[in-house]
Design a protein around this motif. Structure first.
Motif, mmCIF file in Angstrom:
data_model
loop_
_atom_site.group_PDB
_atom_site.id
_atom_site.type_symbol
_atom_site.label_atom_id
_atom_site.label_comp_id
_atom_site.label_asym_id
_atom_site.label_seq_id
_atom_site.Cartn_x
_atom_site.Cartn_y
_atom_site.Cartn_z
ATOM 1 N N ALA A 58 0.829 -1.201 0.000
ATOM 2 C CA ALA A 58 0.000 0.000 0.000
ATOM 3 C C ALA A 58 0.865 1.252 0.000
ATOM 4 N N GLY A 59 1.915 1.257 0.812
ATOM 5 C CA GLY A 59 2.811 2.393 0.834
ATOM 6 C C GLY A 59 3.565 2.568 -0.469
ATOM 7 N N ALA A 60 3.891 1.435 -1.109
ATOM 8 C CA ALA A 60 4.628 1.499 -2.367
ATOM 9 C C ALA A 60 3.787 2.095 -3.493
ATOM 10 N N TRP A 61 2.471 1.920 -3.431
ATOM 11 C CA TRP A 61 1.598 2.429 -4.492
ATOM 12 C C TRP A 61 1.000 3.799 -4.159
ATOM 13 N N THR A 62 0.749 4.066 -2.886
ATOM 14 C CA THR A 62 0.100 5.328 -2.519
ATOM 15 C C THR A 62 1.065 6.301 -1.857
ATOM 16 N N THR A 63 2.323 5.896 -1.679
ATOM 17 C CA THR A 63 3.402 6.641 -1.016
ATOM 18 C C THR A 63 3.126 6.742 0.481
ATOM 19 N N ILE A 64 4.101 7.237 1.191
ATOM 20 C CA ILE A 64 3.974 7.337 2.647
ATOM 21 C C ILE A 64 2.835 8.265 3.033
ATOM 22 N N ALA A 65 2.497 9.224 2.161
ATOM 23 C CA ALA A 65 1.399 10.144 2.451
ATOM 24 C C ALA A 65 0.050 9.439 2.415
ATOM 25 N N GLY A 66 -0.046 8.328 1.685
ATOM 26 C CA GLY A 66 -1.314 7.625 1.576
ATOM 27 C C GLY A 66 -1.553 6.597 2.662
ATOM 28 N N LEU A 67 -0.510 6.230 3.414
ATOM 29 C CA LEU A 67 -0.646 5.157 4.403
ATOM 30 C C LEU A 67 -1.713 5.442 5.460
ATOM 31 N N PRO A 68 -1.765 6.645 6.044
ATOM 32 C CA PRO A 68 -2.816 6.877 7.049
ATOM 33 C C PRO A 68 -4.220 6.666 6.499
ATOM 34 N N SER A 69 -4.443 7.076 5.263
ATOM 35 C CA SER A 69 -5.768 6.910 4.664
ATOM 36 C C SER A 69 -6.077 5.445 4.407
ATOM 37 N N VAL A 70 -5.080 4.685 3.933
ATOM 38 C CA VAL A 70 -5.283 3.248 3.727
ATOM 39 C C VAL A 70 -5.651 2.585 5.045
ATOM 40 N N LEU A 71 -4.930 2.920 6.098
ATOM 41 C CA LEU A 71 -5.195 2.317 7.405
ATOM 42 C C LEU A 71 -6.559 2.749 7.940
ATOM 43 N N LEU A 72 -6.934 3.988 7.701
ATOM 44 C CA LEU A 72 -8.237 4.471 8.150
ATOM 45 C C LEU A 72 -9.362 3.707 7.469
ATOM 46 N N VAL A 73 -9.286 3.578 6.156
ATOM 47 C CA VAL A 73 -10.315 2.848 5.415
ATOM 48 C C VAL A 73 -10.352 1.389 5.854
ATOM 49 N N ALA A 74 -9.170 0.771 6.005
ATOM 50 C CA ALA A 74 -9.113 -0.634 6.401
ATOM 51 C C ALA A 74 -9.685 -0.844 7.796
ATOM 52 N N ALA A 75 -9.312 0.026 8.733
ATOM 53 C CA ALA A 75 -9.788 -0.122 10.108
ATOM 54 C C ALA A 75 -11.293 0.113 10.194
ATOM 55 N N ALA A 76 -11.781 1.147 9.505
ATOM 56 C CA ALA A 76 -13.212 1.453 9.560
ATOM 57 C C ALA A 76 -14.041 0.328 8.948
ATOM 58 N N SER A 77 -13.613 -0.151 7.783
ATOM 59 C CA SER A 77 -14.369 -1.230 7.138
ATOM 60 C C SER A 77 -14.248 -2.528 7.922
ATOM 61 N N GLY A 78 -13.075 -2.778 8.514
ATOM 62 C CA GLY A 78 -12.895 -3.969 9.332
ATOM 63 C C GLY A 78 -13.771 -3.957 10.572
ATOM 64 N N LEU A 79 -13.861 -2.786 11.229
ATOM 65 C CA LEU A 79 -14.723 -2.667 12.404
ATOM 66 C C LEU A 79 -16.191 -2.839 12.028
ATOM 67 N N ALA A 80 -16.570 -2.291 10.884
ATOM 68 C CA ALA A 80 -17.955 -2.453 10.428
ATOM 69 C C ALA A 80 -18.270 -3.922 10.174
#
Length: 253
Positions: free
Chosen positions: A190-212
């Motif tokens: 995920a970091g390799a494709w979205t760069t380090i700037a995208g990692l927080p957003s990837v984790l946010l989406v993953a955590a939110a959808s996982g909790l749901a």
């Protein structure tokens, strides 16, 4: 008025169902360590080898009524579902990305599709699928936006380090595994494709959808269970796909 599709986009869309058929085979055979390319396709119930005319994506399934022509057993929706999902990935990619980037995006989506489904079924993220994504991300970004290569490399390293640390802390505190190394590798991708700037957003989406998803599972099963394992890979894949498509969360819309 919609612009006419480029030739490369048409080829991508036509190829997508066939790719989906291959992904279905990959999903079923790779975790079982069965040959993916060399073994002939056969009915899983009676073992009869399928002819080429019976392997046309979507069309063959519809023509046979979703049943084996020999034993009559219902074949289920797995293959047509994966083929349609692969086509949806291609349509998404063509709609959002120009030229060769549509192909790069589709390949990313197809690999994420296979990896997510394997993890959902087996709690396994195969290195043969995930590690090439880690390597391919900086290459794609170098071709599309050379200034993003360093952030992509930092994203890969940071993503792996972060989830590895989280897994280590969880194991130390709870005394059991919470995240697998495959999750850390996928987060590195995920970091390799979205760069380090995208990692927080990837984790946010993953955590939110996982909790749901965990909430829905708890509702269906009468409460949360510490013994029930839930794969995190599909949610990381969804986060990667969305952030790759639309950018970090603050860019949505």
């Amino acid at each position: 008025m919609l612009a006419p599709l480029a030739f490369g986009d048409i080829v991508l869309l036509l190829a997508a169902p066939a790719v989906g058929s291959f992904l279905g085979t990959l999903i079923l055979r790779l975790p079982a360590e069965r040959p993916v390319v060399t073994a002939r396709s056969a009915c899983p119930y009676c073992g009869r080898r399928l002819r080429a005319i019976e392997l046309v994506p979507l069309v063959s399934w519809l023509a046979s009524g979703g049943r084996c022509r020999s034993c009559g057993t219902a074949l289920g929706l797995f293959y047509p579902a994966v083929e349609l999902a692969a086509l949806a990935v291609a349509v998404w990619s063509v709609a959002l990305f120009p030229g060769w980037l549509a192909w790069a995006s589709a390949v990313l989506g197809w690999i994420l599709l296979a990896a997510a489904e394997i993890d959902r079924r087996h709690l396994l993220l195969p290195d043969v699928l995930v590690l090439p994504l880690v390597a391919a991300g900086p290459v794609v970004l170098y071709a599309a936006a050379p200034w993003q290569v360093t952030p992509a490399v930092l994203g890969a390293v940071g993503g792996f380090a972060l989830l590895t640390a989280v897994a280590w802390i969880y194991r130390l505190v709870r005394g059991r595994e919470g995240l697998g190394l495959g999750d850390a590798k996928l987060f590195a991708a995920a970091g390799a494709w979205t760069t380090i700037a995208g990692l927080p957003s990837v984790l946010l989406v993953a955590a939110a959808s996982g909790l749901a998803a965990a909430g829905v599972s708890a509702y269906r099963n009468g409460g949360f269970s510490g013994e029930r394992k839930m794969p995190f890979g599909p949610f990381l894949a969804a986060g990667l796909w969305l952030v790759w498509s639309f950018g970090p969360v603050q860019s949505f819309g």
